[in-house]
Design a protein around this motif. Structure first.
Motif, short mmCIF file in Angstrom:
data_model
loop_
_atom_site.label_atom_id
_atom_site.label_comp_id
_atom_site.label_asym_id
_atom_site.label_seq_id
_atom_site.Cartn_x
_atom_site.Cartn_y
_atom_site.Cartn_z
N GLY A 425 0.82 -1.22 0.00
CA GLY A 425 0.00 0.00 0.00
C GLY A 425 0.84 1.26 0.00
N ALA A 426 0.57 2.11 1.01
CA ALA A 426 1.23 3.42 1.05
C ALA A 426 2.67 3.33 1.54
CB ALA A 426 0.44 4.36 1.94
N ASP A 427 3.10 2.14 1.97
CA ASP A 427 4.46 2.02 2.51
C ASP A 427 5.49 1.64 1.47
OD1 ASP A 427 3.61 2.67 5.02
OD2 ASP A 427 3.23 0.60 5.62
N THR A 428 5.06 1.29 0.25
CA THR A 428 6.05 0.87 -0.75
C THR A 428 6.92 2.06 -1.14
OG1 THR A 428 4.62 1.39 -2.62
CG2 THR A 428 4.46 -0.84 -1.73
N THR A 429 8.12 1.76 -1.61
CA THR A 429 9.07 2.82 -1.98
C THR A 429 8.45 3.80 -2.96
OG1 THR A 429 10.78 1.14 -1.75
CG2 THR A 429 11.42 3.18 -2.83
N LEU A 430 7.74 3.25 -3.96
CA LEU A 430 7.14 4.09 -4.99
C LEU A 430 6.10 5.05 -4.40
CD1 LEU A 430 7.56 4.37 -7.98
CD2 LEU A 430 5.73 2.76 -8.38
N SER A 431 5.24 4.51 -3.52
CA SER A 431 4.22 5.35 -2.88
C SER A 431 4.87 6.43 -2.04
CB SER A 431 3.31 4.52 -1.99
OG SER A 431 2.71 3.50 -2.73
N GLN A 432 5.98 6.09 -1.39
CA GLN A 432 6.67 7.08 -0.55
C GLN A 432 7.24 8.20 -1.40
OE1 GLN A 432 6.87 7.44 2.68
NE2 GLN A 432 5.78 5.57 3.19
N ILE A 433 7.80 7.84 -2.57
CA ILE A 433 8.34 8.88 -3.47
C ILE A 433 7.21 9.80 -3.91
CG2 ILE A 433 9.40 9.31 -5.72
CD1 ILE A 433 10.97 6.75 -5.39
N VAL A 434 6.09 9.19 -4.31
CA VAL A 434 4.94 9.98 -4.75
C VAL A 434 4.50 10.92 -3.63
CG1 VAL A 434 2.50 9.83 -5.36
CG2 VAL A 434 4.14 8.30 -6.44
N LYS A 435 4.49 10.38 -2.40
CA LYS A 435 4.04 11.18 -1.25
C LYS A 435 5.00 12.35 -1.01
CE LYS A 435 3.44 10.61 3.68
NZ LYS A 435 4.35 9.90 4.53
N LEU A 436 6.31 12.08 -1.13
CA LEU A 436 7.30 13.14 -0.92
C LEU A 436 7.15 14.25 -1.96
CD1 LEU A 436 10.51 11.09 -0.07
CD2 LEU A 436 9.26 12.60 1.45
#
Length: 524
Positions: A425-436
């Motif tokens: 979910g929101a913890d994957t590396t990709l999601s984190q980059i998007v969030k940043l």
């Protein structure tokens, strides 16, 4: 039974996957630590430990000894999973109560709220104990059909299209009217300098000078006190004030309503004051049928609006570019995953396709050659080459064997792999980059925050200074009228000294306001 607690540690100074492996490897060896999971992009470690043996502060100290910065995070709600579901088949409040009470009794569900009107359920759960598929199963067992709320994967809310359009329009309107105003201004300057040259060469009297001055086309008076120059400037200034400045006025009004003064307040204050003052002065001159044309500031608003709306437009274009990149990043995420059930000796018992959002931590996911990894995980079986260029930029594929970590969104090349999901979910590396990237877009640049903070003090200060100027000139004028006479050229001899002084004082204080207010700060 020994109790297991969970804590989160903020870790700084990690640069790549080997840092993560280093921390995980070293901490697993320590007494009292049950398991550790480190997320590189989020800079966060989730540690399960035995509180009888070790404390969170000691865990942070262990990470520090490895050469990283580490602090224990107080608010541990970070690790909760959040699930948004659409539930069909509810008819009344008792259905809602049935779902809520059953879920709250379920081990691992921390919070649950179901809305009958919208058919939506909002559930918080502990991903260590339970996952989204289990929650959905519980609701299905009660006899309701349920599905995930479809997330908007397009990042359309970040593309700034509307703002780009609005500021571009504002800029174009201001520019169209600004060019003639600037042309007139430059023409007047050139003519003035030529006149003063003629004045010095031929020793003309002031009366002759004024006669020459008013014989210029632009200084020609259509009505007493209304020159061509001032009329044209006024007509060019009105549309800019209304259409070019529309968004500034709205923003400024909102700011003032909350008793703050930001950039927009400055801009609006200066342009409105310049415009209104010039307008009033023109009316007064016409009423008095003045011989000399009054000094107006109709050139200020269009030029200010041009520069500032250009700045805003460019800023939003730049932000829009970032979101294009973001939309591409989001499109790299896989949408489905193949979850497998393993029997003893890693025998495949069954496999099913599920939505990526339904993958739970600890699930075994099968990735076929050419497929995308749906979540971050660790390889348990199989050998393959993986293209991780989306994160690392490295075009050469990386070898993966059991024990290696894989990143969501990267592409499996030649072998079939079984991976155990570690971050979903929101913890994957990709999601984190998007969030940043999203956070970077919504936050202001520090210098911009500083400018807004400054304008909070700046506006009252400038207003105060211009008020001081007003009173200072009034006092000077009444004490020594000659000084005012020296600086206030071409005033109408027929009006009283007191009126001359007050008019000159106003002109001086308005000039302070127009010039000092937004220019430097706003344009910078």
């Amino acid at each position: 039974t020994k109790t297991i607690s969970k804590c989160y540690v903020q870790v700084t100074g990690m640069t790549c996957a080997s840092c993560v492996a280093n921390i995980e490897r070293n901490l697993r060896r320590e007494d009292g630590i049950h398991s550790i999971l480190v997320a590189l992009m989020a800079g966060k470690a989730e540690v399960r430990y035995n509180p009888a043996v070790i404390h969170p502060s000691a865990i942070a100290e262990l990470i520090r000894e490895l050469g990283f910065g580490a602090t224990v995070m107080e608010n541990c709600g970070e690790g909760d999973g959040i699930l948004e579901l659409v539930v069909r088949g509810m008819t009344c409040a008792s259905c809602v109560h049935k779902i809520e009470s059953t879920l709250m009794k379920t081990n691992g569900v921390l919070y649950c709220s179901v809305a009958l009107a919208t058919n939506k359920a909002h559930i918080k759960y502990d991903p260590e104990i339970i996952g989204p598929r289990d929650v959905i199963q519980v609701i299905k067992n009660l006899g309701f059909t349920t599905s995930l709320v479809k997330k908007d994967r397009s990042a359309s809310h970040l593309d700034h299209k509307q703002e780009i359009r609005q500021w571009k329009r504002s800029f174009v309107v201001s520019l169209v009217f600004c060019i003639p105003v600037m042309g007139l201004m430059i023409y007047m300057m050139v003519m003035d300098s030529q006149l003063s040259d003629a004045h010095t060469r031929h020793n003309m009297s002031n009366e002759e000078m004024e006669a020459l001055h008013s014989s210029m086309v632009l200084e020609y008076q259509l009505l007493p006190g209304l020159s061509v120059m001032n009329l044209v400037s006024f007509l060019l200034c009105v549309p800019v004030q209304i259409f070019g400045g529309w968004h500034f006025y709205i923003q400024a009004y909102k700011a003032l309503k909350h008793k703050t003064a930001n950039m927009d307040v400055l801009i609006v204050l200066a342009t409105s004051v310049a415009f209104l003052y010039s307008f009033v002065i023109l009316l007064v001159a016409m009423a008095e049928k003045a011989k000399a044309n009054p000094v107006t500031f109709f050139d200020t608003p269009p030029m200010l609006f041009v520069f500032i709306s250009l700045g805003r437009w460019l800023e939003h274009v730049a932000k829009g570019k970032t979101s294009e990149a973001l939309a591409r990043l989001i499109s790299l995420q896989a949408t489905e995953a193949t979850i497998v059930t393993l029997g003893p000796g890693n025998v495949l018992l069954s496999e099913e396709q599920v939505d990526v959002e339904l993958v739970q931590r600890g699930d075994i996911v099968k990735v076929i050659p050419g497929g995308k990894f749906p979540v971050d995980g660790r390889v348990i079986e199989g050998h393959s080459m993986v293209d991780e260029s989306l994160i690392t930029g490295e075009a050469m594929p990386v070898t993966k064997k059991p024990g290696n970590t894989v990143i969501a969104g990267s592409i499996n090349q030649n072998g079939s792999l079984l991976i155990s999901a570690t971050h979903v979910g929101a913890d994957t590396t990709l999601s984190q980059i998007v969030k940043l990237v999203e956070e970077a877009q919504t936050s202001k640049a520090p210098i911009q925050q500083f400018a807004d903070k400054l304008s909070g003090y700046f506006v009252p200060c400038i207003v105060a200074v211009s008020v001081v100027t007003l009173f200072a000139w009034i006092i000077i004028g009444f004490v020594d009228f000659e000084i005012v006479e020296k600086y206030f050229l071409g005033y109408n001899k027929s009006i009283s000294a007191a009126e001359v002084i007050i008019r000159f004082a106003f002109q001086a204080s308005i000039t302070v306001l127009c010039i000092a207010c937004p220019c430097s700060l706003g344009l910078a």
